[in-house]
Design an enzyme around this catalytic site. Sequence first.
Site, short mmCIF file in Angstrom:
data_model
loop_
_atom_site.label_atom_id
_atom_site.label_comp_id
_atom_site.label_asym_id
_atom_site.label_seq_id
_atom_site.Cartn_x
_atom_site.Cartn_y
_atom_site.Cartn_z
N ARG A 1 2.36 -18.75 9.67
CA ARG A 1 1.50 -18.22 8.60
C ARG A 1 0.70 -16.99 9.02
O ARG A 1 -0.34 -16.68 8.45
CB ARG A 1 0.55 -19.30 8.07
CG ARG A 1 1.27 -20.46 7.45
CD ARG A 1 0.43 -21.14 6.39
NE ARG A 1 1.23 -22.14 5.71
CZ ARG A 1 1.36 -23.39 6.14
NH1 ARG A 1 0.73 -23.80 7.21
NH2 ARG A 1 2.11 -24.24 5.48
N LYS B 1 2.29 -1.80 5.84
CA LYS B 1 3.47 -2.14 5.03
C LYS B 1 4.53 -2.66 5.98
O LYS B 1 4.93 -1.96 6.91
CB LYS B 1 3.99 -0.91 4.28
CG LYS B 1 3.23 -0.59 3.02
CD LYS B 1 3.96 0.48 2.23
CE LYS B 1 3.18 0.86 0.99
NZ LYS B 1 3.80 1.99 0.28
N GLU C 1 7.47 14.13 7.51
CA GLU C 1 6.32 13.33 7.08
C GLU C 1 5.01 14.01 7.46
O GLU C 1 4.00 13.87 6.77
CB GLU C 1 6.38 11.92 7.68
CG GLU C 1 7.58 11.08 7.27
CD GLU C 1 7.41 10.37 5.91
OE1 GLU C 1 6.37 10.55 5.25
OE2 GLU C 1 8.35 9.63 5.53
N LYS D 1 -3.77 9.36 6.79
CA LYS D 1 -3.22 8.09 6.30
C LYS D 1 -4.30 7.00 6.33
O LYS D 1 -4.42 6.22 5.39
CB LYS D 1 -2.00 7.68 7.13
CG LYS D 1 -1.45 6.34 6.65
CD LYS D 1 0.03 6.22 6.66
CE LYS D 1 0.45 4.95 5.94
NZ LYS D 1 1.84 4.66 6.05
N GLU E 1 -1.92 -0.13 -2.48
CA GLU E 1 -1.27 0.83 -3.39
C GLU E 1 -1.49 0.52 -4.88
O GLU E 1 -0.54 0.41 -5.65
CB GLU E 1 0.22 0.95 -3.07
CG GLU E 1 0.80 2.27 -3.59
CD GLU E 1 2.18 2.58 -3.03
OE1 GLU E 1 2.36 2.52 -1.80
OE2 GLU E 1 3.06 2.90 -3.83
N ARG F 1 -2.89 5.45 -2.76
CA ARG F 1 -1.89 5.32 -1.70
C ARG F 1 -0.54 5.87 -2.12
O ARG F 1 0.25 6.31 -1.29
CB ARG F 1 -1.76 3.86 -1.23
CG ARG F 1 -0.85 3.73 -0.02
CD ARG F 1 -0.99 2.41 0.71
NE ARG F 1 -0.06 2.36 1.82
CZ ARG F 1 -0.12 1.48 2.82
NH1 ARG F 1 -1.07 0.59 2.85
NH2 ARG F 1 0.78 1.51 3.78
N ASN G 1 3.63 8.99 -1.17
CA ASN G 1 5.04 9.04 -1.58
C ASN G 1 5.44 10.42 -2.08
O ASN G 1 6.50 10.56 -2.72
CB ASN G 1 5.31 7.99 -2.66
CG ASN G 1 5.09 6.58 -2.13
OD1 ASN G 1 5.39 6.30 -0.98
ND2 ASN G 1 4.56 5.71 -2.96
N HIS H 1 9.07 11.44 -2.20
CA HIS H 1 9.89 10.25 -1.99
C HIS H 1 10.76 9.87 -3.20
O HIS H 1 11.77 9.21 -3.03
CB HIS H 1 9.02 9.06 -1.58
CG HIS H 1 8.58 9.12 -0.14
ND1 HIS H 1 7.80 10.14 0.36
CD2 HIS H 1 8.82 8.30 0.91
CE1 HIS H 1 7.57 9.92 1.64
NE2 HIS H 1 8.18 8.82 2.00
N HIS I 1 14.46 9.21 -2.35
CA HIS I 1 15.17 7.93 -2.51
C HIS I 1 16.47 8.11 -3.28
O HIS I 1 17.48 7.47 -2.97
CB HIS I 1 14.26 6.89 -3.16
CG HIS I 1 13.17 6.43 -2.22
ND1 HIS I 1 11.97 5.91 -2.65
CD2 HIS I 1 13.09 6.44 -0.88
CE1 HIS I 1 11.22 5.61 -1.61
NE2 HIS I 1 11.88 5.93 -0.52
N HIS J 1 15.84 9.78 6.59
CA HIS J 1 14.75 9.61 5.62
C HIS J 1 13.78 10.81 5.64
O HIS J 1 13.45 11.37 4.59
CB HIS J 1 14.00 8.31 5.91
CG HIS J 1 12.81 8.11 5.03
ND1 HIS J 1 12.90 7.84 3.69
CD2 HIS J 1 11.47 8.20 5.29
CE1 HIS J 1 11.70 7.75 3.16
NE2 HIS J 1 10.81 7.96 4.12
N1 GLY Z 1 4.80 5.12 3.78
C1 GLY Z 1 3.97 5.06 2.65
C2 GLY Z 1 2.84 4.10 2.80
O1 GLY Z 1 2.61 3.58 3.87
O2 GLY Z 1 2.18 3.84 1.83
#
Ligand code: GLY
Length: 368
Positions: free
Chosen positions: A122, A144, A186, A228, A238, A242, A246, A249, A253, A267
């Site tokens: 957990r 993430k 990035e 960030k 998000e 946040r 993107n 992106h 994608h 990427h």
């Molecule tokens: N890579 C995008 C984020 O971490 O929100």
Amino acid sequence: MEHTVHVPLGDRAYDVTIGPGLLGDAGARIAPMIKRKRVAVLTDENVAALHLETLRAGLARAGIEMTALALPAGEATKSWPHFSRAVEWLLDQKVERNDVVVALGGGVIGDLAGFAASVLRRGVRFVQIPTSLLAQVDSSVGGKTGINAPQGKNLIGAFHQPSLVLADTEVLGTLTTRDFLAGYGEVVKYGLLGDAVFFDWLEANGPKLSAGDMATRIEAVARSVQMKADIVARDETEQGDRALLNLGHTFCHALEAATHYSDRLLHGEGVAIGCALAFELSSRLGLCSQEDPSRVRAHLKDMGMKCDLSDIPGELPDAETLLDLMGQDKKVLDGQLRFILARGIGQAFVTADVPKDVVLSVLTDALS
Ligand code: GLY
């Protein structure tokens, strides 16, 4: 030379330390977090060959024993079979609630190990030791974690913040030029989305950074991570801001799907091309000046990066098909595609209000 960026998330707050030689000093940095002097490391076979022994020695210097599992390198590892193997291995290693899992590798390993740590008993703590530029400036920070599903990338996962991130800038020297520049996509994204002064700085210092200058590399990673951290602190899960991360992106994608997530397009390369297209779209919508997309493309070109659709080897599908692929992006909300557009360099914002015909004309012209 070292920098520390704090990610202020209350009881989930942590530090990101950036600088050379951190692998060799990892023991001293991790020791205060653990009672049992033992950690379990998840890595990939390529990274293990290059860096695992340095990490083992660095941990041993502080009396910490290490046990490691090296998974195959590559995106295919972010899947249920490798995930269950990793979780069961961690259980076999008798990792307990108060122990720490270490992720040594790029985005694939960081995402998989973080997700494994989030579900193991957990939830156990984990330390990110990112070894690619992309992982240092983006995926290792912000919590993430996850794996891919047959239905799409990153569709299975959890928010689980690391307890510490050690971004050793020396390991960037072992990356291929292509991988380094993909990660740089990035870095550029941060300047473009929220900091015009940083973008100016990248225009001036990008070539030095790419040539290996350590102080410039540290500064670029630290400034990216700081941006960030600021965004994640405002919007951890998000719900709003946040999504700015993107930028580029949605286009990226679609291009990754069109090239079947293959070596034709990494990427970070897709992010760079996607940023150029997002600025082109913003300019056509009258949001930013015509000079902005040209400036974005000029910088990518100066760095020797892909910036046009024609830089992607092989055939691409037509504009309509690319638009359909954009519609499958996970940022679609209530059936509406959300774009990150910009009012200028460093001034990105999120909107769903984008006429499809303008997107189609940007794609059609980019393909011609
Ligand atoms: N890579 C995008 C984020 O971490 O929100």
